[in-house]
Design a protein around this motif. Structure first.
Motif, PDB file in Angstrom:
ATOM      1  N   ALA A  71       0.331   5.433  -1.717  1.00  0.00           N
ATOM      2  CA  ALA A  71      -1.278   5.398  -2.355  1.00  0.00           C
ATOM      3  C   ALA A  71      -1.140   4.052  -2.699  1.00  0.00           C
ATOM      4  O   ALA A  71      -1.967   3.308  -3.310  1.00  0.00           O
ATOM      5  N   ARG A  72       0.159   3.779  -3.899  1.00  0.00           N
ATOM      6  CA  ARG A  72      -0.173   2.311  -4.650  1.00  0.00           C
ATOM      7  C   ARG A  72      -0.244   1.008  -3.923  1.00  0.00           C
ATOM      8  O   ARG A  72      -0.936   0.356  -4.054  1.00  0.00           O
ATOM      9  N   ARG A  89       3.187   8.619  -2.907  1.00  0.00           N
ATOM     10  CA  ARG A  89       2.212   7.824  -4.225  1.00  0.00           C
ATOM     11  C   ARG A  89       3.310   6.081  -4.128  1.00  0.00           C
ATOM     12  O   ARG A  89       1.703   5.479  -4.877  1.00  0.00           O
ATOM     13  N   ASN A  90       3.434   5.727  -3.977  1.00  0.00           N
ATOM     14  CA  ASN A  90       4.271   4.311  -3.773  1.00  0.00           C
ATOM     15  C   ASN A  90       3.289   4.205  -2.628  1.00  0.00           C
ATOM     16  O   ASN A  90       2.996   2.885  -2.310  1.00  0.00           O
ATOM     17  N   LEU A 147      -0.910  13.469   0.562  1.00  0.00           N
ATOM     18  CA  LEU A 147      -2.186  12.593   0.168  1.00  0.00           C
ATOM     19  C   LEU A 147      -3.523  13.050  -0.015  1.00  0.00           C
ATOM     20  O   LEU A 147      -3.767  13.478  -1.090  1.00  0.00           O
ATOM     21  N   LEU A 198      -2.456  15.500  -3.521  1.00  0.00           N
ATOM     22  CA  LEU A 198      -2.611  14.863  -4.702  1.00  0.00           C
ATOM     23  C   LEU A 198      -4.059  14.173  -5.035  1.00  0.00           C
ATOM     24  O   LEU A 198      -4.283  14.707  -6.153  1.00  0.00           O
ATOM     25  N   SER A 199      -5.276  14.126  -3.790  1.00  0.00           N
ATOM     26  CA  SER A 199      -6.309  13.746  -4.240  1.00  0.00           C
ATOM     27  C   SER A 199      -7.235  14.791  -4.359  1.00  0.00           C
ATOM     28  O   SER A 199      -8.664  14.540  -5.811  1.00  0.00           O
ATOM     29  N   ALA A 244      -4.785   8.179  -4.832  1.00  0.00           N
ATOM     30  CA  ALA A 244      -5.061   8.877  -3.294  1.00  0.00           C
ATOM     31  C   ALA A 244      -5.861   9.093  -2.940  1.00  0.00           C
ATOM     32  O   ALA A 244      -6.532   9.423  -1.707  1.00  0.00           O
ATOM     33  N   TRP A 270      -6.137  12.597  -9.060  1.00  0.00           N
ATOM     34  CA  TRP A 270      -5.643  11.469  -9.004  1.00  0.00           C
ATOM     35  C   TRP A 270      -6.048  10.198  -8.112  1.00  0.00           C
ATOM     36  O   TRP A 270      -6.734  10.130  -6.699  1.00  0.00           O
ATOM     37  N   HIS A 327      -3.810   0.945  -1.935  1.00  0.00           N
ATOM     38  CA  HIS A 327      -4.522   1.000  -3.348  1.00  0.00           C
ATOM     39  C   HIS A 327      -4.773  -0.725  -3.385  1.00  0.00           C
ATOM     40  O   HIS A 327      -5.598  -1.572  -4.110  1.00  0.00           O
ATOM     41  N   LEU A 363       6.984  12.944  -2.475  1.00  0.00           N
ATOM     42  CA  LEU A 363       5.955  12.842  -3.572  1.00  0.00           C
ATOM     43  C   LEU A 363       5.746  11.576  -4.037  1.00  0.00           C
ATOM     44  O   LEU A 363       4.761  10.499  -3.853  1.00  0.00           O
ATOM     45  N   GLU A 364       7.276  11.380  -4.442  1.00  0.00           N
ATOM     46  CA  GLU A 364       7.450  10.056  -5.190  1.00  0.00           C
ATOM     47  C   GLU A 364       6.963   8.998  -4.196  1.00  0.00           C
ATOM     48  O   GLU A 364       6.282   7.780  -3.891  1.00  0.00           O
TER      49      GLU A 364
END
Length: 270
Positions: A11-12, A8-9, A47, A50-51, A58, A55, A15, A4-5
């Motif tokens: 996606a960040r 997230r990384n 993803l 998360l979307s 994502a 979030w 983005h 998960l982390e």
């Protein structure tokens, strides 16, 4: 494994990239190609989840990953096995992205070409130039009905083009798939919700394209899609699973937000 982390990384990072949709799409393709197929599927699955949880990063980059799976497939060495492995991994929302088969409805190519010839007497080169440069909204509207994808490609970069007209093109029926695919490929217009919705609800859009758009729709759209009998069954089943994913996400959020009461006293009170 794609934790998960890690998702997230990723996606960040994507983005935050500058340079527009093409840069982000290619960055997403690199992320997919550098992993083994199992990890690729897990990343995409997380993803999507998360979307559906709402979030922001994502939700934004999911567009780039969907576009990469379609437009950058030749640069993702293991893309052909992702569907099969997604089934093995029980990642149904990922397997759904690789829908196959004909569209729910199809327009004959010869009939479309005859309609173009009857409506326009100019050469293809002239039509393409006019589509790109005309300032007249009526002319632009007429050119938007041409089934030749190279003409529509030029319509889509005309600075006078409006979202309302693009939505009308995306919703047009009957339609050949090639112009609809051009709209999906357009970095300027494929990010617009109304355009995505019009494409997804067009029964002439091939399911392999529709399946990349469905995860980008909102909950109300998904519910309407499930109820529509005019659309491909694979897209309706996909929407059903995504709605379930959203419900599960809400349940998990509520569970984590409301701690259980501790029964310390004889009546469950402190």
């Amino acid at each position: 494994m794609s934790t998960l982390e890690e998702a997230r990384n990723v996606a960040r990072f994507i983005h935050a990239l500058s340079g527009g949709a093409e840069v982000r799409r290619k960055a997403a393709a690199r992320e997919l190609s550098r992993r083994d197929p199992l990890d690729t599927n897990e990343l995409v699955g997380v993803l999507i989840s998360l979307s559906r949880q709402g979030w922001g990063p994502a939700t934004c980059v999911l567009t780039d990953f969907m576009a990469a799976l379609e437009q950058e497939a030749e640069h993702i060495p293991h893309v052909d096995v992702l569907r099969r492995l997604a089934h093995v991994q029980s990642l149904d929302t990922v397997a759904d992205l690789f829908a196959q088969g004909p569209a729910k409805k199809e327009m004959d190519a010869d009939a479309a070409a005859r309609a173009d010839a009857n409506a326009f007497s100019q050469s293809l080169g002239h039509l393409k130039q006019q589509a790109r440069l005309t300032r007249d909204p009526d002319t632009l509207s007429r050119l938007a009905t041409v089934s030749n994808p190279t003409v529509l490609r030029n319509v889509l970069i005309n600075p006078r083009l409006t979202e309302d007209l693009v939505v009308r093109i995306a919703a047009r029926r009957p339609a050949r798939p090639e112009p609809l695919i051009e709209i999906w490929k357009s970095p300027r217009w494929s990010v617009r919700h109304a355009v995505r919705r019009a494409l997804a609800f067009n029964p002439y859009l091939p399911p392999e394209i529709g399946a990349k758009i469905v995860p980008l729709l909102n909950t109300a759209d998904l519910r309407e899609l499930v109820a529509s009998t005019s659309l491909h069954s694979a897209l309706r089943e996909q929407a059903t699973r995504l709605l379930a994913e959203g419900v599960d996400a809400v349940r998990q959020a509520v569970t984590h937000a409301v701690p259980a009461r501790r029964p310390d006293g004889p009546h469950g009170l402190d």
